[in-house]
Write an enzyme that holds these catalytic residues in place. Structure first.
Site, short mmCIF file in Angstrom:
data_model
loop_
_atom_site.label_atom_id
_atom_site.label_comp_id
_atom_site.label_asym_id
_atom_site.label_seq_id
_atom_site.Cartn_x
_atom_site.Cartn_y
_atom_site.Cartn_z
N GLY A 166 0.82 -1.20 0.00
CA GLY A 166 0.00 0.00 0.00
C GLY A 166 0.85 1.25 0.00
O GLY A 166 2.02 1.22 -0.42
N SER A 167 0.30 2.34 0.49
CA SER A 167 0.98 3.63 0.40
C SER A 167 2.17 3.69 1.33
O SER A 167 2.17 3.11 2.43
CB SER A 167 0.01 4.77 0.73
OG SER A 167 -0.20 4.87 2.13
N CYS A 177 2.11 -0.25 -8.98
CA CYS A 177 3.22 0.37 -8.25
C CYS A 177 4.45 0.58 -9.11
O CYS A 177 5.31 1.40 -8.77
CB CYS A 177 3.56 -0.44 -7.00
SG CYS A 177 4.08 -2.12 -7.34
N GLU A 215 4.14 9.65 -7.12
CA GLU A 215 3.43 8.60 -7.85
C GLU A 215 1.99 9.03 -8.11
O GLU A 215 1.24 9.30 -7.17
CB GLU A 215 3.44 7.31 -7.03
CG GLU A 215 2.76 6.15 -7.72
CD GLU A 215 2.77 4.90 -6.86
OE1 GLU A 215 2.81 3.80 -7.43
OE2 GLU A 215 2.72 5.02 -5.62
N GLU A 223 5.73 -3.02 0.76
CA GLU A 223 5.80 -2.79 -0.69
C GLU A 223 4.97 -1.56 -1.02
O GLU A 223 3.75 -1.56 -0.85
CB GLU A 223 5.27 -4.01 -1.46
CG GLU A 223 5.37 -3.87 -2.96
CD GLU A 223 4.77 -5.06 -3.68
OE1 GLU A 223 3.91 -4.84 -4.56
OE2 GLU A 223 5.13 -6.20 -3.35
#
Length: 461
Positions: free
Chosen positions: A214-215, A269, A364, A235
């Site tokens: 996630g973030s 991602c 991102e 991650e």
């Protein structure tokens, strides 16, 4: 009575299912049972039993492949063609876990290297690390769960999984299949819960390993609160860079860049976000990519002809729109897209030369937006590609071996793809973010290793 969460299709916001939300009392009980299972070594599941369970799970998944793909498309908005690929990968991931069980071996440790160690033999073995708590993301609602939960089963760890609340149905289906395949229910618990309950679960001292996708903001915050002794893997994401040099075959490059940029509407991602091309050809690269982007069909992910589905929530469309508008106001040129198509969709967008400080250049975007920049020297391109506080996968397109090898050496990333896009992955390769993009290494075998620990036996003869 537990609250019920309705799950909606992100394209038209219609209900596609529901799940019961777990409260803290529910999760506390799950943790208690899981911790007791782990502490009772006589009750650990033997390797052959774990293999049987995972084999049967893969068989069930294969029999329900189309149903699972439609579920992914319905709750997550991933185009059906890509959802089918995700199901295939998820099945392969379970089968890879079966293979990796046989690799969970120790080794002999030489003891007579000094006089003090002589007269002894020693060997190591791998043991499960403890209760695994997995918190997952929405963008691959089945395959990410497989990457977090199936390794825990393979390693012999009790596991509690918290899916993204946007996409819990695929997770629930996978957990149900594990149970029907013979995994005792207490060894894998499904815990759809709100963030406050999830945080309390994650930082509980009964947790041996925390797996998070996630973030970065949330992941690093949670890591800072983990109980002493809890290991973890994080991650996050990045703004993946691609360098195109003057020798690159643009006819081969553009389809790969298009897929890497707009796969799942950029909600990946390692999605291509920053493309660097020589100043003399940047306009051509940008225009060719813009033409390809404009040809993509946007709509309901359940339509097999759709290339790009919706963003996961309408608020994400608002955010992407704001970032693009800011970039345009600061001087970026829109060559394709640059506008919302409806409450839940945004057009595949190509921006030429956004400002270096624009959010689309430094953060991102997690949306269907790719930025193209010109460079004067390849060294300038490397510097720009490496210029952010996070790094994940990167790529270079070239026919020059020296340039390819230079990119492999100079790009600060955990993976450098040569003549391929940044979103390429197979599930047995290491997959990890550097710096703020993550902690520890994903990939089925690497995850199983992290969910086990060494024990050494030393025997005096």
């Amino acid at each position: 009575m537990s609250a019920v969460l309705d799950v909606v299709n992100p394209f038209d916001q219609t209900k596609v299912g529901s799940v019961e939300l777990s409260e803290w009392d529910d999760v506390d009980a799950m943790l208690g049972v899981a911790h007791t299972l782990y502490r009772n070594r006589d009750g650990w599941l033997p390797a052959y039993k774990r293999i049987e369970i995972l084999k049967e799970t893969a068989r069930q998944m294969s029999g329900r492949a189309e149903e699972l793909a439609l579920l992914i498309a319905s709750e997550g908005g991933k185009p059906l063609i890509d959802a089918r690929v995700e199901v295939t990968r998820a099945i392969d991931g379970v089968e890879l876990c079966i293979h990796e069980i046989g690799q969970m071996s120790g080794r002999e440790i030489p003891m007579d290297l000094t006089e003090a160690g002589s007269g002894r033999i020693a060997f190591t073995q791998r043991e499960p690390i403890g209760v695994v708590v997995a918190a997952s993301a929405f963008n691959h609602p089945l395959n990410l769960i497989v990457h977090q939960v199936a390794p825990a089963v393979a390693a012999g760890c009790p596991v509690i999984v918290k899916p993204a609340l946007d996409t819990p149905l695929s997770c629930e289906a996978f957990v149900d299949m594990l149970h029907h395949a013979g995994l005792p229910k207490d060894w894998c618990s499904f815990a759809a819960c709100q963030n406050d309950v999830a945080e309390k679960m994650i930082i509980d001292p009964r947790v041996g390993f925390f797996s998070f996708i996630g973030s970065a903001r949330v992941g690093w915050m949670l890591r800072s609160k983990l109980a002493p002794g809890t290991r973890c893997a994080l991650e996050h994401g990045g703004a993946a860079p691609v360098i195109v040099d003057e020798t690159a075959d643009l006819d081969a490059v553009i389809p790969l860049l298009t897929k890497g940029s707009f796969y799942h509407s950029g909600q990946v991602c390692v999605s291509v976000q920053r493309v660097y091309a020589p100043s003399g050809m940047v306009a051509e690269v940008a225009q060719k990519l813009a033409d390809a982007a404009a040809a993509l069909k946007v709509g309901d992910a359940r339509d097999p002809n759709v290339d790009c589905g919706p963003l996961i929530r309408p608020t994400e469309v608002d955010r992407v729109e704001q970032w693009v508008d800011e970039a345009v106001q600061a001087g970026a040129t829109v060559l394709a897209g640059g506008k919302r198509l409806g409450p839940t969709t945004y057009a595949p967008t190509v921006l030429l030369n956004p400002a270096a400080e624009a959010r689309v250049s430094i953060a991102e975007i997690f949306g269907p937006v790719v930025c193209i920049y010109g460079y004067d020297t390849i060294a300038d391109a490397f510097d720009a590609a490496n210029g952010l506080d996070f790094a994940f996968q990167s790529a270079v397109f070239t026919k020059n071996l020296d340039t390819a090898m230079q990119a492999i050496q100079r790009l600060d990333a955990t993976a450098v793809m040569v003549n391929d896009h940044t979103a390429f992955r197979v599930d047995w390769m290491p997959f990890a973010g550097r710096r703020q993009s993550g902690y520890n290494t994903g990939g089925i075998g690497y995850t199983i290793h992290d969910m086990t620990q060494d024990k050494i036996a030393v025997i005096q003869l």
